[in-house]
Design a protein around this motif. Structure first.
Motif, PDB file in Angstrom:
ATOM      1  N   ASP A 129      75.782 -15.358 104.933  1.00  0.00           N
ATOM      2  CA  ASP A 129      76.949 -16.489 105.480  1.00  0.00           C
ATOM      3  C   ASP A 129      77.427 -17.020 104.011  1.00  0.00           C
ATOM      4  OD1 ASP A 129      75.076 -18.383 104.479  1.00  0.00           O
ATOM      5  OD2 ASP A 129      74.551 -18.887 106.717  1.00  0.00           O
ATOM      6  N   ASP A 130      78.314 -18.123 104.215  1.00  0.00           N
ATOM      7  CA  ASP A 130      78.798 -18.754 103.008  1.00  0.00           C
ATOM      8  C   ASP A 130      77.983 -19.452 102.070  1.00  0.00           C
ATOM      9  OD1 ASP A 130      78.618 -20.652 104.805  1.00  0.00           O
ATOM     10  OD2 ASP A 130      80.779 -21.163 104.695  1.00  0.00           O
ATOM     11  N   THR A 131      76.678 -19.697 102.716  1.00  0.00           N
ATOM     12  CA  THR A 131      75.650 -20.478 101.750  1.00  0.00           C
ATOM     13  C   THR A 131      74.856 -19.382 101.052  1.00  0.00           C
ATOM     14  OG1 THR A 131      74.206 -20.461 103.482  1.00  0.00           O
ATOM     15  CG2 THR A 131      75.467 -22.341 103.471  1.00  0.00           C
ATOM     16  N   GLY A 132      74.825 -18.256 101.289  1.00  0.00           N
ATOM     17  CA  GLY A 132      74.189 -17.087 100.674  1.00  0.00           C
ATOM     18  C   GLY A 132      72.859 -16.753 101.522  1.00  0.00           C
ATOM     19  N   LYS A 133      72.787 -17.300 102.583  1.00  0.00           N
ATOM     20  CA  LYS A 133      71.736 -16.980 103.623  1.00  0.00           C
ATOM     21  C   LYS A 133      71.898 -15.439 104.059  1.00  0.00           C
ATOM     22  CE  LYS A 133      69.273 -18.274 107.645  1.00  0.00           C
ATOM     23  NZ  LYS A 133      69.138 -19.461 108.685  1.00  0.00           N
ATOM     24  N   VAL A 134      70.840 -14.718 103.932  1.00  0.00           N
ATOM     25  CA  VAL A 134      71.008 -13.626 104.710  1.00  0.00           C
ATOM     26  C   VAL A 134      70.860 -13.411 106.053  1.00  0.00           C
ATOM     27  CG1 VAL A 134      69.907 -11.114 104.798  1.00  0.00           C
ATOM     28  CG2 VAL A 134      70.087 -12.130 102.690  1.00  0.00           C
ATOM     29  N   MET A 191      84.518 -11.657 106.488  1.00  0.00           N
ATOM     30  CA  MET A 191      84.873 -11.528 107.869  1.00  0.00           C
ATOM     31  C   MET A 191      85.007 -12.992 108.279  1.00  0.00           C
ATOM     32  SD  MET A 191      83.486  -9.662 111.053  1.00  0.00           S
ATOM     33  CE  MET A 191      81.876 -10.620 110.960  1.00  0.00           C
ATOM     34  N   PRO A 192      86.104 -13.715 108.799  1.00  0.00           N
ATOM     35  CA  PRO A 192      86.068 -14.962 109.419  1.00  0.00           C
ATOM     36  C   PRO A 192      85.288 -14.857 110.873  1.00  0.00           C
ATOM     37  CG  PRO A 192      88.296 -13.862 110.029  1.00  0.00           C
ATOM     38  CD  PRO A 192      87.271 -13.131 108.837  1.00  0.00           C
ATOM     39  N   ALA A 193      84.549 -15.980 111.168  1.00  0.00           N
ATOM     40  CA  ALA A 193      84.071 -16.156 112.509  1.00  0.00           C
ATOM     41  C   ALA A 193      85.016 -16.067 113.552  1.00  0.00           C
ATOM     42  CB  ALA A 193      83.200 -17.329 112.708  1.00  0.00           C
ATOM     43  N   GLY A 227      79.898 -17.821 121.622  1.00  0.00           N
ATOM     44  CA  GLY A 227      80.675 -18.844 120.416  1.00  0.00           C
ATOM     45  C   GLY A 227      80.009 -18.239 119.111  1.00  0.00           C
ATOM     46  N   GLY A 228      79.038 -17.462 119.193  1.00  0.00           N
ATOM     47  CA  GLY A 228      78.650 -16.916 117.564  1.00  0.00           C
ATOM     48  C   GLY A 228      79.358 -15.884 117.118  1.00  0.00           C
ATOM     49  N   VAL A 229      79.120 -15.364 116.298  1.00  0.00           N
ATOM     50  CA  VAL A 229      79.807 -14.054 115.585  1.00  0.00           C
ATOM     51  C   VAL A 229      79.215 -12.684 116.687  1.00  0.00           C
ATOM     52  CG1 VAL A 229      80.290 -12.792 113.782  1.00  0.00           C
ATOM     53  CG2 VAL A 229      80.165 -15.001 113.407  1.00  0.00           C
ATOM     54  N   LEU A 260      81.156 -14.369 107.377  1.00  0.00           N
ATOM     55  CA  LEU A 260      80.141 -13.630 106.755  1.00  0.00           C
ATOM     56  C   LEU A 260      80.832 -12.906 105.667  1.00  0.00           C
ATOM     57  CD1 LEU A 260      78.478 -12.551 110.183  1.00  0.00           C
ATOM     58  CD2 LEU A 260      77.747 -14.019 108.610  1.00  0.00           C
ATOM     59  N   PHE A 261      80.030 -12.386 104.779  1.00  0.00           N
ATOM     60  CA  PHE A 261      80.214 -11.338 103.617  1.00  0.00           C
ATOM     61  C   PHE A 261      79.344 -10.375 103.501  1.00  0.00           C
ATOM     62  CE2 PHE A 261      81.405 -16.159 103.130  1.00  0.00           C
ATOM     63  CZ  PHE A 261      82.648 -15.947 102.470  1.00  0.00           C
TER      64      PHE A 261
END
Length: 144
Positions: free
Chosen positions: A124-129, A33-35, A43-45, A90-91
């Motif tokens: 997120d795209d770094t793998g952080k929950v 899902m794109p921000a 400005g956040g998701v 986000l994923f």
């Protein structure tokens, strides 16, 4: 267009979120899902978009597996814990092994309904929950 994408396009909210299917098989569904297009007033998701991203994949997987003629999924309860503000793509990835599918089908048919609790991580795209969702679904036999 694959099955998950087709179903996502048939639900107005999902269609408007810019979701992308990254992986789909009978046992795995991974969605991005794109921000952009899902931002909140700061400005956040948007929290509702994150909730939706986490909640719907199980239903899509169930409908892909069973159709809508015999067994259907219904969400019963969801708790959500936001661990950090999100500002990036986000994923969510959901994996359901064949043995679990077999249990879902067997128990639902035997009892008319079956309760399933899933813990789902949004990353997120770094793998952080970013978010943890605990969702209770009910599988129901369609009465004709």
């Amino acid at each position: 267009m694959d099955k998950a994408e087709h179903m996502m396009q048939s639900i107005d909210t999902l269609k408007n979120m810019g979701l992308r299917v990254l992986e789909q098989s009978p046992n795995v569904l991974k969605i991005a899902m794109p921000a952009d297009g899902n931002r909140n007033h700061l400005g956040g998701v948007y929290a509702g978009a994150i909730f939706t991203l986490a909640e719907f994949p199980f239903g899509i997987m169930c409908i892909s597996r069973f159709g809508m003629q015999e067994i259907v999924p219904v969400v019963g309860e969801v708790t959500i814990r936001f661990l950090a503000p999100a500002s990036r793509e986000l994923f969510v990835e959901l994996t359901i092994p064949d043995q679990e599918w077999d249990e879902i089908e067997r128990e639902t048919k035997a009892h008319g309904k079956f309760k399933i609790v899933k813990e789902i991580e949004v990353k997120d795209d770094t793998g952080k929950v970013n978010t943890i969702v605990k969702a209770t679904y009910f599988m129901l036999v369609v009465r004709k």
